[in-house]
Design an enzyme around this catalytic site. Structure first.
Site, mmCIF file in Angstrom:
data_model
loop_
_atom_site.group_PDB
_atom_site.id
_atom_site.type_symbol
_atom_site.label_atom_id
_atom_site.label_comp_id
_atom_site.label_asym_id
_atom_site.label_seq_id
_atom_site.Cartn_x
_atom_site.Cartn_y
_atom_site.Cartn_z
ATOM 1 N N LYS A 127 -3.397 -4.181 -0.883
ATOM 2 C CA LYS A 127 -3.097 -5.228 0.098
ATOM 3 C C LYS A 127 -4.256 -5.336 1.081
ATOM 4 O O LYS A 127 -4.798 -4.324 1.531
ATOM 5 C CB LYS A 127 -1.796 -4.870 0.828
ATOM 6 C CG LYS A 127 -1.351 -5.899 1.860
ATOM 7 C CD LYS A 127 -0.016 -5.490 2.474
ATOM 8 C CE LYS A 127 0.448 -6.479 3.515
ATOM 9 N NZ LYS A 127 1.765 -6.111 4.065
ATOM 10 N N SER B 35 4.798 -10.147 3.617
ATOM 11 C CA SER B 35 3.342 -10.054 3.730
ATOM 12 C C SER B 35 2.724 -9.234 2.605
ATOM 13 O O SER B 35 1.524 -9.304 2.386
ATOM 14 C CB SER B 35 2.934 -9.487 5.088
ATOM 15 O OG SER B 35 3.246 -8.113 5.177
ATOM 16 N N SER C 176 8.484 -6.412 4.344
ATOM 17 C CA SER C 176 7.310 -6.852 3.587
ATOM 18 C C SER C 176 7.022 -6.077 2.311
ATOM 19 O O SER C 176 6.145 -6.473 1.545
ATOM 20 C CB SER C 176 6.070 -6.828 4.479
ATOM 21 O OG SER C 176 6.190 -7.806 5.489
#
Length: 182
Positions: free
Chosen positions: A26, A97, A121
């Site tokens: 990420k 996210s 998330s």
């Protein structure tokens, strides 16, 4: 990196349980040599990170191959992670996210991916992409080298295709010690 790991495997040397396994990161985690942009135009001109986040270093030490960074909602806050899409139906979002990480795993681009969870998330992308996500106990996995949304609420964890894979990646993420003492 993959070629080096392949040579090592041919020679009978294995770095750890993730030797040669593709992992996506990420884009709030520092990866040495890559910019950490946090999904924000504010960081368009960010220079490359000089070191890996603690979790990325642990994954690499276990033999993981970092295949790239995944899209995240701006500053890891939100539900829609543009331009990532749900690989099962491109008209749908891939959630939270960590949606880019969830989409990458669900699409088979990586066996697992890193995620962070402050308000869903990891859990939301796992649910909407049909994969597994683990939001571990607070402070079990180091946040060192990871951009914070909320230091008192952020959790670092894996997204993977199966419970066994997620558990394996989580064990590597935790490492030999617990907490953020790095």
């Amino acid at each position: 990196q993959a070629e080096q790991l392949t040579r090592e495997a041919r020679e009978g040397t294995f770095r750890g349980p993730l030797h040669g396994v593709p992992i996506a990161i990420k884009d709030i985690f520092d990866v040495a040599g890559l910019a950490t942009r946090c999904g924000s135009a504010l960081f368009t001109n960010a220079g490359p990170a000089t070191a890996d986040a603690a979790v990325v270093a642990r994954l690499r030490s276990a033999g993981a191959v970092v295949v790239g960074k995944t899209a995240t909602h701006e500053l890891a806050c939100g539900v829609y992670t543009e331009p990532a899409r749900n690989p099962w139906d491109l008209s749908l979002c891939c959630g939270g996210s960590s949606g880019g990480s969830g989409a990458a795993v669900a699409a088979g681009e990586a066996m697992a991916a890193t995620g962070s969870d402050t308000g869903g998330s990891i859990r939301i992308p796992a649910a909407v992409c049909g994969i597994v996500g683990i939001k571990p106990t607070y402070d079990l996995v180091s946040r060192s080298g990871v951009a914070a949304l909320s230091w008192t609420l952020d959790h670092i964890g894996p997204l993977a295709r199966s419970v066994d894979d997620a558990a394996l990646v989580l064990r590597v993420m935790i490492g030999p010690g617990r907490g953020n003492s790095e």
